[in-house]
Design a protein around this motif. Structure first.
Motif, PDB file in Angstrom:
ATOM      1  N   LEU A   1      62.365 -86.579  59.418  1.00 37.09           N
ATOM      2  CA  LEU A   1      61.767 -85.876  58.294  1.00 37.09           C
ATOM      3  C   LEU A   1      62.812 -84.982  57.640  1.00 37.09           C
ATOM      4  O   LEU A   1      63.936 -84.852  58.143  1.00 37.09           O
ATOM      5  CB  LEU A   1      60.569 -85.028  58.741  1.00 37.09           C
ATOM      6  CG  LEU A   1      59.398 -85.763  59.398  1.00 37.09           C
ATOM      7  CD1 LEU A   1      59.587 -85.833  60.912  1.00 37.09           C
ATOM      8  CD2 LEU A   1      58.074 -85.063  59.089  1.00 37.09           C
TER       9      LEU A   1
ATOM     10  N   GLU B   1      61.232 -90.425  56.912  1.00 34.20           N
ATOM     11  CA  GLU B   1      59.880 -91.002  56.880  1.00 34.20           C
ATOM     12  C   GLU B   1      58.833 -89.975  56.446  1.00 34.20           C
ATOM     13  O   GLU B   1      57.657 -90.321  56.319  1.00 34.20           O
ATOM     14  CB  GLU B   1      59.505 -91.506  58.274  1.00 34.20           C
ATOM     15  CG  GLU B   1      60.479 -92.492  58.857  1.00 34.20           C
ATOM     16  CD  GLU B   1      60.307 -92.615  60.362  1.00 34.20           C
ATOM     17  OE1 GLU B   1      59.586 -93.540  60.786  1.00 34.20           O
ATOM     18  OE2 GLU B   1      60.873 -91.786  61.097  1.00 34.20           O
ATOM     19  N   GLY B   2      59.256 -88.746  56.259  1.00 37.33           N
ATOM     20  CA  GLY B   2      58.271 -87.729  55.922  1.00 37.33           C
ATOM     21  C   GLY B   2      58.907 -86.432  55.514  1.00 37.33           C
ATOM     22  O   GLY B   2      60.126 -86.305  55.387  1.00 37.33           O
TER      23      GLY B   2
ATOM     24  N   PHE C   1      53.868 -86.031  57.773  1.00 35.10           N
ATOM     25  CA  PHE C   1      53.805 -84.727  57.116  1.00 35.10           C
ATOM     26  C   PHE C   1      53.726 -83.609  58.148  1.00 35.10           C
ATOM     27  O   PHE C   1      52.840 -83.604  59.013  1.00 35.10           O
ATOM     28  CB  PHE C   1      52.595 -84.641  56.190  1.00 35.10           C
ATOM     29  CG  PHE C   1      52.457 -83.306  55.509  1.00 35.10           C
ATOM     30  CD1 PHE C   1      53.408 -82.881  54.598  1.00 35.10           C
ATOM     31  CD2 PHE C   1      51.386 -82.475  55.798  1.00 35.10           C
ATOM     32  CE1 PHE C   1      53.297 -81.641  53.973  1.00 35.10           C
ATOM     33  CE2 PHE C   1      51.258 -81.238  55.172  1.00 35.10           C
ATOM     34  CZ  PHE C   1      52.216 -80.819  54.262  1.00 35.10           C
TER      35      PHE C   1
ATOM     36  N   THR D   1      61.523 -90.157  50.403  1.00 35.36           N
ATOM     37  CA  THR D   1      61.351 -91.168  51.452  1.00 35.36           C
ATOM     38  C   THR D   1      61.700 -92.563  50.947  1.00 35.36           C
ATOM     39  O   THR D   1      62.014 -93.445  51.736  1.00 35.36           O
ATOM     40  CB  THR D   1      59.906 -91.179  51.996  1.00 35.36           C
ATOM     41  OG1 THR D   1      59.011 -91.558  50.942  1.00 35.36           O
ATOM     42  CG2 THR D   1      59.514 -89.812  52.523  1.00 35.36           C
ATOM     43  N   ARG D   2      61.646 -92.753  49.645  1.00 39.70           N
ATOM     44  CA  ARG D   2      61.947 -94.066  49.075  1.00 39.70           C
ATOM     45  C   ARG D   2      63.443 -94.300  48.911  1.00 39.70           C
ATOM     46  O   ARG D   2      63.903 -95.436  48.887  1.00 39.70           O
ATOM     47  CB  ARG D   2      61.267 -94.212  47.715  1.00 39.70           C
ATOM     48  CG  ARG D   2      59.748 -94.348  47.793  1.00 39.70           C
ATOM     49  CD  ARG D   2      59.130 -94.365  46.412  1.00 39.70           C
ATOM     50  NE  ARG D   2      57.700 -94.634  46.454  1.00 39.70           N
ATOM     51  CZ  ARG D   2      56.891 -94.568  45.415  1.00 39.70           C
ATOM     52  NH1 ARG D   2      57.383 -94.245  44.220  1.00 39.70           N
ATOM     53  NH2 ARG D   2      55.611 -94.813  45.543  1.00 39.70           N
TER      54      ARG D   2
ATOM     55  N   ALA E   1      58.553 -85.364  47.413  1.00 38.05           N
ATOM     56  CA  ALA E   1      58.597 -85.711  48.829  1.00 38.05           C
ATOM     57  C   ALA E   1      58.493 -87.219  49.025  1.00 38.05           C
ATOM     58  O   ALA E   1      59.209 -87.810  49.841  1.00 38.05           O
ATOM     59  CB  ALA E   1      57.472 -84.998  49.571  1.00 38.05           C
ATOM     60  N   LEU E   2      57.588 -87.849  48.268  1.00 34.02           N
ATOM     61  CA  LEU E   2      57.451 -89.295  48.355  1.00 34.02           C
ATOM     62  C   LEU E   2      58.713 -89.983  47.854  1.00 34.02           C
ATOM     63  O   LEU E   2      59.182 -90.964  48.443  1.00 34.02           O
ATOM     64  CB  LEU E   2      56.243 -89.749  47.543  1.00 34.02           C
ATOM     65  CG  LEU E   2      55.963 -91.258  47.536  1.00 34.02           C
ATOM     66  CD1 LEU E   2      55.711 -91.757  48.952  1.00 34.02           C
ATOM     67  CD2 LEU E   2      54.767 -91.571  46.644  1.00 34.02           C
TER      68      LEU E   2
ATOM     69  N   SER F   1      54.130 -94.771  58.943  1.00 35.34           N
ATOM     70  CA  SER F   1      53.454 -94.202  57.784  1.00 35.34           C
ATOM     71  C   SER F   1      54.196 -92.949  57.348  1.00 35.34           C
ATOM     72  O   SER F   1      55.086 -92.466  58.041  1.00 35.34           O
ATOM     73  CB  SER F   1      52.001 -93.869  58.127  1.00 35.34           C
ATOM     74  OG  SER F   1      51.949 -92.956  59.206  1.00 35.34           O
ATOM     75  N   PHE F   2      53.803 -92.405  56.193  1.00 32.47           N
ATOM     76  CA  PHE F   2      54.406 -91.157  55.729  1.00 32.47           C
ATOM     77  C   PHE F   2      54.009 -90.036  56.676  1.00 32.47           C
ATOM     78  O   PHE F   2      52.827 -89.823  56.966  1.00 32.47           O
ATOM     79  CB  PHE F   2      53.937 -90.834  54.308  1.00 32.47           C
ATOM     80  CG  PHE F   2      54.537 -89.572  53.761  1.00 32.47           C
ATOM     81  CD1 PHE F   2      55.764 -89.596  53.129  1.00 32.47           C
ATOM     82  CD2 PHE F   2      53.865 -88.364  53.889  1.00 32.47           C
ATOM     83  CE1 PHE F   2      56.325 -88.431  52.623  1.00 32.47           C
ATOM     84  CE2 PHE F   2      54.418 -87.194  53.384  1.00 32.47           C
ATOM     85  CZ  PHE F   2      55.649 -87.228  52.742  1.00 32.47           C
TER      86      PHE F   2
END
Length: 576
Positions: free
Chosen positions: A206, A228-229, A10, A222-223, A218-219, A7-8
């Motif tokens: 990260l 991953e974060g 943080f 990750t793309r 930030a999202l 998962s993302f």
């Protein structure tokens, strides 16, 4: 204790119990107790964390033990410095484990110190190699580790030492009040992938800092990269705090303007509402001209209320039993315009009886020429004699009639602009402009907006005084209002219709930021900086990053349509 993979992720850099508990409640996966976070809470820059202000390790343990440990469910990592030659790593890690930290973090890290100073730290055994040793010893003691790296060699060393999470430090956070960064999200992604090459997927990956200042960015990172974060430092405390303080301060500085709201006279027009010097002058001019037998030209942008001011002049100087004769100059055509203005004599045209035109109908009252600049040259000539000598000769008649009427004209264009227009007769212009009133645009008298909003609100609510929050009034005062009072009135109608409470809040005016039409495409599609021409790809990528990867907003800034932006994103292989 360590976040679930997939998962993302943080991480939050925290410098106070308040920040730590807030981030924990919001679902942060890692809490990093770093001296940089504490410095920011105290108003200093993150850069201060590298200065010998006080013992970084003792300070971190002090505030974390007092304010964070035992109060948060997320794992808390102690940010440790190894640059003290007298530091005993074994004793330090034993204390860290004893007080209840989940693990350690190499911060402030010497990997951020380059050049000769960085080489000195490394040569003396106080540099990154010692940080790797710290992580290896922590792993042996059963502590988890969250590490900062800046290149692939450092990343591989930390993986070998047993690091559980690697954070690629791409520089201090940029933004309006941060340091300057030359990186875009796109170039930062490429840098991150180079650093993380060969890092196994069992290690959480990260990134931190650089051009990333919003959740959207930030999202996006990750793309388009292998992380991953994201770890938030300034984006968690400094930037939101500064923005909140900015909002609150602007609300308080608006108080003097809000306090000047006065109840306007019953029945007065919204056009003349306002305590600004400009509107006081307009009201004085209207009052002075009410009983003067002088022609008036009213100029101003669209929506400023030119026609309403003309009506105000009429109502102030004439009996309300009469009505002014209004001529829409833009609607007069060359064929019938003369007949509508001058009238026609009996028998002049088959099937038409004697008929008075607008000029005669205004006799003893007022004639309002709306948008006089739209009159054709032929029609300008027809009314010149009327304005100059107050004589009207109907079409087909051999005699002229004396007509006494006051002329008030309106124009979108200013007097100088009309004079520059070779299609408009200057002799007519000088005659209709015995006195000129220039209505100010709403953007130049923001202090009048609270009064205008209250006036319009009372009209919409059958005399009931409306309630606006200070934030809502400030939002109205900050809008540019290209449509002036007309646009303001429409916005208030929309807000009142959508509002569900007794007070109109700022959210009722969120639509004001939406542009109804895209701007035309600029002739040049490359920007030029001090270092030279930037490629179109960088131009697009930089704008996307600045606007949080919101395509509509980015297209508006670049002056292109959303479809054009989408095509350029595809053309350059930008992933959004």
């Amino acid at each position: 204790m360590i976040p679930h993979k997939g998962s993302f992720l943080f991480g939050a850099v925290v410098g106070s119990g308040l920040t730590a508990q807030a981030a924990d409640k919001a679902g942060a996966d890692y809490l990093l107790a770093l001296n940089a976070g504490r410095f920011r809470v105290q108003g200093a820059s993150s850069l201060t964390s590298f200065l010998p202000v006080r013992s970084a390790n003792e300070w971190v343990m002090e505030f974390a033990e007092r304010e964070m440990l035992g109060r948060c469910s997320a794992p808390i990592f102690a940010g440790l410095s190894v640059s003290d030659p007298q530091l005993d790593l074994e004793q330090l890690l034993a204390r860290i484990k004893e007080v209840g930290f989940a693990g350690v973090c190499n911060f402030p890290t010497t990997s951020s110190i380059d050049g000769r100073l960085g080489a000195v730290f490394e040569r003396e055994g106080l540099g990154f190699t010692r940080e790797v040793d710290l992580i290896a010893r922590a792993t042996q003691l059963g502590l988890k580790s969250f590490v900062y790296v800046q290149n692939n060699v450092q990343a591989r060393q930390m993986v070998k030492a047993g690091a559980n999470a690697i954070c690629v430090n791409i520089g201090f956070t940029g933004g309006p009040t941060g340091v300057t960064t030359h990186l875009t999200v796109d170039t930062a992604a490429a840098l991150i992938d180079r650093v993380l090459e060969g890092v196994p997927t069992s290690v959480a990956r990260l990134c931190h800092g650089g051009p990333i200042t919003s959740p959207e960015e930030a999202l996006a990172i990750t793309r388009i990269s292998g992380v991953e974060g994201f770890v938030a430092g300034s984006t968690l405390d400094r930037l939101p705090l500064e923005q909140a303080l900015n909002e609150v301060t602007r609300s308080f500085t608006a108080i003097p303007r809000l306090a000047r709201i006065k109840a306007d006279p019953e029945g007065s027009s919204a056009v003349l509402v306002g305590s600004s010097a400009a509107m006081q002058e307009v009201r004085k001019e209207v009052a002075d001209l009410a009983n003067e037998d002088i022609h008036v030209l009213i100029t101003g942008e669209t929506g400023t209320g030119k026609s309403l001011v003309a009506s105000q002049i009429f109502e102030a100087g004439f009996s309300r039993t009469r009505q002014p004769v209004v001529v829409d100059c833009a609607a007069l055509d060359a064929e019938d315009g003369g007949l509508q203005l001058l009238g026609i004599a009996a028998g002049a045209r088959a099937g038409l009886a004697s008929q008075r035109g607008a000029l005669e109908l205004a006799s003893g009252g007022m004639l309002i020429f709306e948008e006089i600049g739209a009159l054709s040259p032929e029609l300008q000539g027809k009314i010149l004699k009327f304005v100059d000598e107050r004589l009207v000769q109907r079409i087909g008649d051999s005699t002229a009639r004396q007509v006494s009427a006051r002329v008030v004209s309106t124009s979108l264009r200013s007097m100088p602009a009309l004079l520059d227009d070779t299609s408009f007769r200057t002799d007519l212009l000088y005659r209709v402009a015995g006195h000129t009133i220039e209505l100010p645009p709403l953007s130049t008298r923001a202090e009048d907006i609270p009064e205008l909003a209250e006036h319009v609100g009372r009209c919409l609510q059958d005399g009931t005084r409306p309630k606006f929050s200070n934030a809502a009034l400030r939002r109205l005062m900050e809008h540019s209002w290209p449509g002036n009072i007309r646009e303001l009135g429409n916005a208030l109608i929309r807000a009142f219709r959508a509002s569900k409470g007794a007070t109109i809040g700022q959210g009722a005016f969120d639509f004001l930021g939406q542009a109804p039409y895209p701007k035309p495409a600029p002739a040049q599609t490359f920007s030029v900086t001090a270092s030279g021409i930037v490629s179109e790809r960088e131009w697009i990528a930089d704008a996307l990053a600045r606007n949080g990867f919101r395509r509509t907003q980015t297209a508006q800034e670049l002056g292109i349509t959303t479809r054009t932006l989408y095509n350029k994103i595809k053309k350059h292989g930008l992933i959004v």
